[in-house]
Design a protein around this motif. Structure first.
Motif, mmCIF file in Angstrom:
data_model
loop_
_atom_site.group_PDB
_atom_site.id
_atom_site.type_symbol
_atom_site.label_atom_id
_atom_site.label_comp_id
_atom_site.label_asym_id
_atom_site.label_seq_id
_atom_site.Cartn_x
_atom_site.Cartn_y
_atom_site.Cartn_z
ATOM 1 N N PRO A 27 1.168 -1.659 -0.519
ATOM 2 C CA PRO A 27 -0.212 0.565 0.193
ATOM 3 C C PRO A 27 1.257 1.401 -0.611
ATOM 4 C CG PRO A 27 -0.847 -1.915 1.888
ATOM 5 C CD PRO A 27 0.414 -2.232 1.039
ATOM 6 N N GLN A 28 0.431 2.185 -0.217
ATOM 7 C CA GLN A 28 0.909 3.617 -1.211
ATOM 8 C C GLN A 28 0.885 3.790 0.729
ATOM 9 O OE1 GLN A 28 -1.356 6.044 -2.911
ATOM 10 N NE2 GLN A 28 -0.046 8.066 -1.883
ATOM 11 N N GLY A 29 2.209 4.632 1.166
ATOM 12 C CA GLY A 29 2.627 5.533 2.760
ATOM 13 C C GLY A 29 2.933 4.188 3.436
ATOM 14 N N CYS A 30 3.117 2.499 3.120
ATOM 15 C CA CYS A 30 3.844 1.969 4.621
ATOM 16 C C CYS A 30 5.479 1.858 4.384
ATOM 17 C CB CYS A 30 2.797 0.238 3.734
ATOM 18 S SG CYS A 30 2.597 -1.367 4.642
ATOM 19 N N MET A 170 19.516 4.156 15.047
ATOM 20 C CA MET A 170 18.722 4.486 13.564
ATOM 21 C C MET A 170 16.819 4.251 13.195
ATOM 22 S SD MET A 170 21.217 6.707 12.681
ATOM 23 C CE MET A 170 19.864 6.987 10.971
ATOM 24 N N ARG A 171 16.971 3.235 14.245
ATOM 25 C CA ARG A 171 15.497 2.421 13.942
ATOM 26 C C ARG A 171 14.746 3.555 14.014
ATOM 27 N NH1 ARG A 171 16.833 -2.732 17.130
ATOM 28 N NH2 ARG A 171 18.203 -4.115 15.857
ATOM 29 N N LEU A 172 15.038 3.886 15.109
ATOM 30 C CA LEU A 172 13.316 5.204 15.744
ATOM 31 C C LEU A 172 14.181 5.844 14.880
ATOM 32 C CD1 LEU A 172 15.099 4.662 19.676
ATOM 33 C CD2 LEU A 172 12.638 3.531 18.303
ATOM 34 N N GLU A 173 14.646 6.572 14.130
ATOM 35 C CA GLU A 173 15.076 7.729 13.457
ATOM 36 C C GLU A 173 14.433 7.503 11.712
ATOM 37 O OE1 GLU A 173 18.781 8.887 13.111
ATOM 38 O OE2 GLU A 173 19.083 9.591 14.900
ATOM 39 N N LEU A 174 14.045 6.532 11.429
ATOM 40 C CA LEU A 174 14.074 5.767 10.410
ATOM 41 C C LEU A 174 12.709 5.205 10.683
ATOM 42 C CD1 LEU A 174 15.422 4.564 7.485
ATOM 43 C CD2 LEU A 174 15.028 1.974 8.438
ATOM 44 N N LYS A 175 11.852 4.462 10.746
ATOM 45 C CA LYS A 175 11.011 4.647 11.096
ATOM 46 C C LYS A 175 9.746 6.338 11.624
ATOM 47 C CE LYS A 175 6.871 2.665 11.905
ATOM 48 N NZ LYS A 175 5.834 1.839 10.900
ATOM 49 N N GLU A 176 10.890 7.768 12.684
ATOM 50 C CA GLU A 176 9.574 8.934 12.586
ATOM 51 C C GLU A 176 9.668 8.716 11.242
ATOM 52 O OE1 GLU A 176 9.958 12.745 13.161
ATOM 53 O OE2 GLU A 176 11.031 11.530 12.170
ATOM 54 N N LEU A 177 10.908 9.009 10.522
ATOM 55 C CA LEU A 177 11.249 9.893 9.376
ATOM 56 C C LEU A 177 9.984 9.550 8.482
ATOM 57 C CD1 LEU A 177 13.066 11.706 7.547
ATOM 58 C CD2 LEU A 177 14.305 9.479 6.945
ATOM 59 N N SER A 179 7.108 7.939 8.666
ATOM 60 C CA SER A 179 5.645 8.665 9.021
ATOM 61 C C SER A 179 5.785 10.143 9.250
ATOM 62 C CB SER A 179 5.686 8.546 10.397
ATOM 63 O OG SER A 179 6.127 7.271 11.331
ATOM 64 N N ARG A 180 6.765 10.438 9.333
ATOM 65 C CA ARG A 180 7.037 12.524 8.417
ATOM 66 C C ARG A 180 6.417 12.275 7.755
ATOM 67 N NH1 ARG A 180 11.495 15.964 9.576
ATOM 68 N NH2 ARG A 180 12.255 13.673 11.168
ATOM 69 N N ILE A 181 7.209 12.021 6.489
ATOM 70 C CA ILE A 181 7.036 12.724 4.937
ATOM 71 C C ILE A 181 6.102 11.528 4.436
ATOM 72 C CG2 ILE A 181 9.416 12.960 4.606
ATOM 73 C CD1 ILE A 181 9.811 10.095 3.742
ATOM 74 N N GLY A 182 6.049 10.100 4.753
ATOM 75 C CA GLY A 182 4.762 9.327 3.891
ATOM 76 C C GLY A 182 4.756 8.898 2.962
ATOM 77 N N ILE A 183 6.394 8.365 2.672
ATOM 78 C CA ILE A 183 6.645 8.070 1.274
ATOM 79 C C ILE A 183 6.742 6.191 1.618
ATOM 80 C CG2 ILE A 183 8.585 7.230 -0.257
ATOM 81 C CD1 ILE A 183 10.022 10.473 0.070
ATOM 82 N N THR A 184 6.532 5.617 1.069
ATOM 83 C CA THR A 184 6.411 4.296 0.670
ATOM 84 C C THR A 184 8.082 4.020 0.819
ATOM 85 O OG1 THR A 184 4.158 4.081 -0.380
ATOM 86 C CG2 THR A 184 5.703 1.866 -0.141
ATOM 87 N N PHE A 185 7.942 2.830 2.203
ATOM 88 C CA PHE A 185 9.646 2.754 2.249
ATOM 89 C C PHE A 185 9.310 1.145 1.985
ATOM 90 C CE2 PHE A 185 12.043 5.849 4.802
ATOM 91 C CZ PHE A 185 11.750 6.935 4.593
ATOM 92 N N LEU A 186 9.743 0.267 1.464
ATOM 93 C CA LEU A 186 10.427 -0.287 0.912
ATOM 94 C C LEU A 186 11.362 -1.422 1.969
ATOM 95 C CD1 LEU A 186 9.543 -3.745 0.342
ATOM 96 C CD2 LEU A 186 9.997 -3.595 -1.731
#
Length: 319
Positions: A27-30, A170-177, A179-186
Motif C-alpha cells: 500500500p501507498q505510504g506503508c 537509527m531504527r527509531l529515526e528511520l521509522k519516525e522519518l 511517518s513524517r514524510i509519508g513515502i512508501t518504504f520497502l
C-alpha cells in the motif's frame, strides 16, 4: 502515486531459480519489509523493482504504471544500498545534490538544504564521507535518495554496517522519518528484530517464495509455517505444537488445572539481563527453554520441574 504491485515475478540464475512466482501489493505510504535469510531472493526482488535487474516473467507496477523495461533513473524509485554508495570526493551536500544536478533542477539549493534539515545534517553539510560517522553517512544516503522526491524508497539492509547501539537509534529515526514524510518504504533485511520493530507489514521469503504476509504481530504470534515460526524467533517444539520461550513457564509445583504440563529436568540456567533463561529436557528427550522474569525462583542443573504453558499460546504447525 499509488500502491506497488508485483504480479507473478520470476527470476532465474544459471544454476537455480532465485525468485519463484512472487505476487504482492504494497500500500501507498506503508513501511513494508521483505524479511528472509541470505539467498532467499529478497535483494534480487528489490533490484528488479529498482530497475537494476529485469524479471524473466511477471509485471511490476507502481500506481498503475508498469515499470518493466524502464531504466533505474526512469522510475519514480530510489535506492539506499547497504554500502550507502556515497561519492568519497563529494561533501554531504554535494552527494545529496547529485541527482538534482543531473536533472538540472533550478530549485536544487533549497531542496538540498531541506533534505539536510530533514535528516539533521545541516551542521555537517561540508564534510566528506570519510569525515562522517556511520550514522551520518547513512543519513546522507537517505537524504540523497529522498531529495528527488521518489514515490518509493528501497532500502537494502541499510543498517547492517552499524554497531548494535547505533542500529537501534537509527531504527527509531528511520521509522519516525517515514511517518513524517509519508513515502512508501520497502525495507530489505534478514534481521527479525528490525523487521518487527519498523514495519507496518512484513512479507517473509524463503527459497524464492513468499511464506507469509501480515503485520508484525500476525507473523510472530500466528506463523503460517514452521519456517516462519523458527525464523522469527526461538520455538519449543513438542510434536506438532510450538510455544515461544517467553510464553513458556517453569515451576517446582504443578500449575493450576487447564495448563499444558510436562515434567522435565533442568539442564542449565543462564542470566540474560532482562530475564533468566532456563533450559530443560523432558523424559521423552524434548528440549524446552523458558525465559522467565527475575524473582520467580532459582533453578540449578538437575532440578526436577514442571514446564507449562497456556493452550492459547500454542502454535499448531505440522512438520
Amino acid at each position: 502515486m499509488g500502491a506497488l504491485s508485483l504480479d507473478a515475478i520470476y527470476k532465474d540464475f544459471p544454476s537455480h531459480r532465485v525468485v519463484d512466482g512472487i505476487s504482492l501489493t504494497i500500500p501507498q505510504g506503508c513501511f513494508y519489509s521483505l524479511l528472509g535469510p541470505s539467498g532467499c531472493g529478497k535483494t534480487t526482488t528489490l533490484r528488479m523493482i529498482g530497475g537494476f535487474d529485469e524479471p524473466d516473467r511477471g509485471t511490476i507496477q507502481l500506481g498503475g504504471r508498469t515499470l518493466n523495461g524502464l531504466r533505474p533513473y526512469e522510475r519514480p524509485v530510489t535506492t539506499v544500498f547497504q554500502s550507502y554508495a556515497l561519492f568519497p570526493h563529494l561533501t554531504a551536500a554535494e552527494n545529496i545534490a547529485f541527482g538534482l544536478e543531473r536533472r538540472r533542477d533550478p530549485d536544487a539549493a533549497r531542496k538540498v538544504q531541506a533534505a539536510l534539515d530533514l535528516v539533521q545534517l545541516s551542521a555537517k553539510a561540508g564534510r566528506l564521507p570519510a569525515q562522517m560517522s556511520g550514522g551520518e553517512r547513512q543519513r546522507t544516503a537517505l537524504a540523497r535518495a529522498l531529495v528527488v522526491e521518489p514515490e518509493l524508497l528501497l532500502l537494502d539492509e541499510p543498517l547492517s554496517a552499524l554497531d548494535p547501539k547505533l542500529r537501534k537509534q537509527m531504527r527509531l529515526e528511520l521509522k519516525e522519518l517515514q511517518s513524517r514524510i509519508g513515502i512508501t518504504f520497502l525495507f530489505i533485511t534478514h534481521d527479525q528484530e528490525e523487521a518487527l520493530s519498523l514495519s507496518d507489514q512484513i512479507a517473509v521469503m524463503h527459497k524464492g517464495r513468499l511464506e507469509q504476509i501480515g503485520t508484525p504481530q500476525q507473523i510472530y504470534l500466528q506463523p503460517a509455517t514452521r519456517f516462519v515460526a523458527g525464523f522469527l524467533g526461538a520455538v519449543n517444539w513438542v510434536g506438532d505444537v510450538g510455544v515461544r520461550p517467553e510464553l513458556t513457564r517453569i515451576s517446582r509445583e504443578a500449575p493450576a488445572p487447564g495448563a499444558r504440563v510436562l515434567e522435565a529436568t533442568v539442564n542449565s540456567a543462564m542470566f540474560l539481563g532482562d530475564c533468566l533463561q532456563v533450559e530443560t529436557r523432558t523424559p521423552a528427550g524434548d528440549q524446552l527453554i523458558a525465559q522467565i522474569a527475575h524473582g520467580l525462583g532459582e533453578f540449578r542443573r538437575g532440578d526436577r520441574v514442571h514446564v507449562w504453558w497456556r493452550p492459547d499460546d500454542e502454535m499448531a504447525l505440522p512438520q
